[in-house]
Design an enzyme around this catalytic site. Sequence first.
Site: not given
Ligand SMILES: NC(=O)c1ccc[n+]([C@@H]2O[C@H](COP(=O)([O-])OP(=O)(O)OC[C@H]3O[C@@H](n4cnc5c(N)ncnc54)[C@H](O)[C@@H]3O)[C@@H](O)[C@H]2O)c1
Length: 360
Positions: A120, A142, A184, A226, A236, A240, A244, A247, A251, A263
Amino acid sequence: MHTVKVNLGDRSYDIELGTGLDQAGAHLKELGLGRKMALVTNPTIKKIHGQRIVDSLKAAGFLVMSVEVPDGEQYKNLDWANAIYTALLTNGFDRKSALVAFGGGVIGDLTGFAAATFMRGVPFVQVPTTLLAMVDSSVGGKTGVNHPMGKNMIGAFYQPKKVLMDLGVLTTLPKEEFLSGMAEVIKYGVIRDPALFDYLDKNRKKILSLEPDVLTHIIKRSCEIKAEVVSKDEHEGGLRAILNFGHTVGHAIETAENYTMRHGEAVAIGMVYASRLAHRTGLCVSSVPERVERLIKSYGLPADLTALSRQLSVTELMYTMQVDKKAEGGKVKFVLPSKIGEVVITNQLDEGVLKEVLGE
Ligand SMILES: NC(=O)c1ccc[n+]([C@@H]2O[C@H](COP(=O)([O-])OP(=O)(O)OC[C@H]3O[C@@H](n4cnc5c(N)ncnc54)[C@H](O)[C@@H]3O)[C@@H](O)[C@H]2O)c1
């Protein structure tokens, strides 16, 4: 080092920018966590940067267990959340034991969700390693995983105890991943900060060559925006939703591309269409969509539907937007710029106008 505060009453926390991975242990020690700690990461990141953070956590007295999740969005699911629970249970973790998310947004979302639900709720810390995770996903609480029927469909609002950023890790990030994060950053300029928008335009070269000072500035500004928005509207209920921007179409593109497009790239295209829609509906002058499109293209980001792997009909795009979880009562919600630095939220867009702009 710079600190940005996220003010959420007893769930407030600091974002520390410029902390070396080797200082992570000392920083986390201040939080009064239990000794057992699970570092959740993937093999790519572990191989390049893992040893430094593990050494630092151990030196601070933590008993560190590494949990490795394969690299990729397809592993952000309940099966891998379950694999994390199993590792924690097998190793006798309790409610004071902490999780550290060491990776990009995939690792951050998955680890945060596991932390929110294990016993929990156990404490967790974000150590983002992509630009996108630094400026967006690690901040704001999130967390979640994907379901076969939709992205991020299972999740929880659950805030970390701290966010630690070592900007040095960005030097190993593939360029396309860095640019995805830049989308972003551009978003923050359009929704809240014209000075940031101009800064991104004037300092492109320095940003793309990862100059520490400029990088610190744009990441800090993004986190401040942010943090400010999330502090006012954590769940949200209203404000908030401005985060988006780009987005709604973004999306739909991600879904249509079966999540093979990054993304930030999808959001970049979405921001261009949202800005065009704003102009078409008389909300802003024509220079707004022109400037947004120019800045996006100048960072080598895609700006229209021709960047997709297949031709996408307007009908399919409209349908996908309607089933997206942001559609309320069948009406698609859009965030539209009234000028650079200001946006409005609307679900009153005329379908004809939408079709026309998306068909351009
Ligand atoms: N929670 C939220 O508010 C929120 C907001 C936006 C996106 N997201 C989510 O985030 C995800 C995308 O995240 P992302 O763009 O970071 O992608 P990711 O986590 O897939 O990372 C991208 C790639 O970079 C590699 N990598 C990471 N750091 C590295 C480094 N320092 N050196 C070399 N390689 C590295 C990873 O292994 C991966 O292959 C999606 O699932 C999306 O839904 C969440």
